[in-house]
Scaffold this motif. Structure first.
Motif, PDB file in Angstrom:
ATOM      1  N   UNK A  75       0.830  -1.207   0.000  1.00  0.00           N
ATOM      2  CA  UNK A  75       0.000   0.000   0.000  1.00  0.00           C
ATOM      3  C   UNK A  75       0.864   1.257   0.000  1.00  0.00           C
ATOM      4  N   UNK A  76       1.923   1.254   0.804  1.00  0.00           N
ATOM      5  CA  UNK A  76       2.834   2.405   0.834  1.00  0.00           C
ATOM      6  C   UNK A  76       3.469   2.631  -0.537  1.00  0.00           C
ATOM      7  N   UNK A  77       3.949   1.564  -1.160  1.00  0.00           N
ATOM      8  CA  UNK A  77       4.575   1.693  -2.478  1.00  0.00           C
ATOM      9  C   UNK A  77       3.606   2.196  -3.525  1.00  0.00           C
ATOM     10  N   UNK A  78       2.382   1.664  -3.505  1.00  0.00           N
ATOM     11  CA  UNK A  78       1.370   2.091  -4.472  1.00  0.00           C
ATOM     12  C   UNK A  78       1.043   3.568  -4.277  1.00  0.00           C
ATOM     13  N   UNK A  79       0.869   3.978  -3.028  1.00  0.00           N
ATOM     14  CA  UNK A  79       0.558   5.382  -2.754  1.00  0.00           C
ATOM     15  C   UNK A  79       1.730   6.297  -3.099  1.00  0.00           C
ATOM     16  N   UNK A  80       2.956   5.830  -2.884  1.00  0.00           N
ATOM     17  CA  UNK A  80       4.120   6.615  -3.306  1.00  0.00           C
ATOM     18  C   UNK A  80       4.074   6.860  -4.814  1.00  0.00           C
ATOM     19  N   UNK A  81       3.711   5.832  -5.575  1.00  0.00           N
ATOM     20  CA  UNK A  81       3.592   5.979  -7.032  1.00  0.00           C
ATOM     21  C   UNK A  81       2.486   6.955  -7.406  1.00  0.00           C
ATOM     22  N   UNK A  82       1.355   6.860  -6.734  1.00  0.00           N
ATOM     23  CA  UNK A  82       0.250   7.789  -7.011  1.00  0.00           C
ATOM     24  C   UNK A  82       0.682   9.227  -6.736  1.00  0.00           C
ATOM     25  N   UNK A  83       1.396   9.442  -5.630  1.00  0.00           N
ATOM     26  CA  UNK A  83       1.886  10.781  -5.292  1.00  0.00           C
ATOM     27  C   UNK A  83       2.866  11.291  -6.350  1.00  0.00           C
ATOM     28  N   UNK A  84       3.782  10.421  -6.785  1.00  0.00           N
ATOM     29  CA  UNK A  84       4.783  10.820  -7.773  1.00  0.00           C
ATOM     30  C   UNK A  84       4.140  11.208  -9.108  1.00  0.00           C
ATOM     31  N   UNK A  85       3.017  10.582  -9.431  1.00  0.00           N
ATOM     32  CA  UNK A  85       2.303  10.919 -10.664  1.00  0.00           C
ATOM     33  C   UNK A  85       1.542  12.238 -10.555  1.00  0.00           C
ATOM     34  N   UNK A  86       1.289  12.695  -9.331  1.00  0.00           N
ATOM     35  CA  UNK A  86       0.468  13.892  -9.126  1.00  0.00           C
ATOM     36  C   UNK A  86      -1.017  13.567  -9.077  1.00  0.00           C
TER      37      UNK A  86
END
Length: 124
Positions: A38-49
């Motif tokens: 979940x942390x990794x997925x959310x990090x990716x979502x944040x990086x995409x904006x």
């Protein structure tokens, strides 16, 4: 998901459960096993904006005579405002009725884990 409310997300899962992408999979035996993914997925979502995250059910049907299991498919849309940040992708999920609650089990996400972390194992 965008609020990173991992306790609530983990409470919506049945354990053990399988989390699988096109090129990776992990068995989640307890909520703590799910948190790194979940942390990794959310990090990716944040990086995409990412500003919006929508899942829309495309199909769902009962698959047991007792009607305590549903197999379904949904499309996920990752957006910034009205614009997509990624093409929508399809996931399949099994829902099981346990103690009066519908819980997710065996989620199959239609993306390559190597292209964006959906599955991340706990660090030793």
């Amino acid at each position: 998901m965008l609020a990173r409310d991992f306790d609530t997300i983990c409470a919506m899962m049945a354990y053990p459960s399988l989390l699988k992408t096109v090129d990776a999979e992990i068995v989640l035996n307890r909520p703590e096993d799910y948190v790194p993914s979940l942390e990794g997925y959310c990090d990716n979502l944040d990086a995409l904006g990412t500003r919006e995250f929508h899942r829309i059910c495309r199909r769902a049907e009962f698959t047991s005579p007792a009607q305590d299991e549903i197999v379904g498919e949904h499309a996920t849309y990752i957006l910034s405002g009205a614009g997509p940040l990624l093409p929508p992708y399809t996931s399949k999920m099994v829902l099981v009725l346990e103690n009066g609650r519908w819980l997710a089990r065996d989620i199959r996400v239609g993306v390559m884990n190597s292209k964006g972390s959906v599955i991340r194992k706990a660090r030793a």
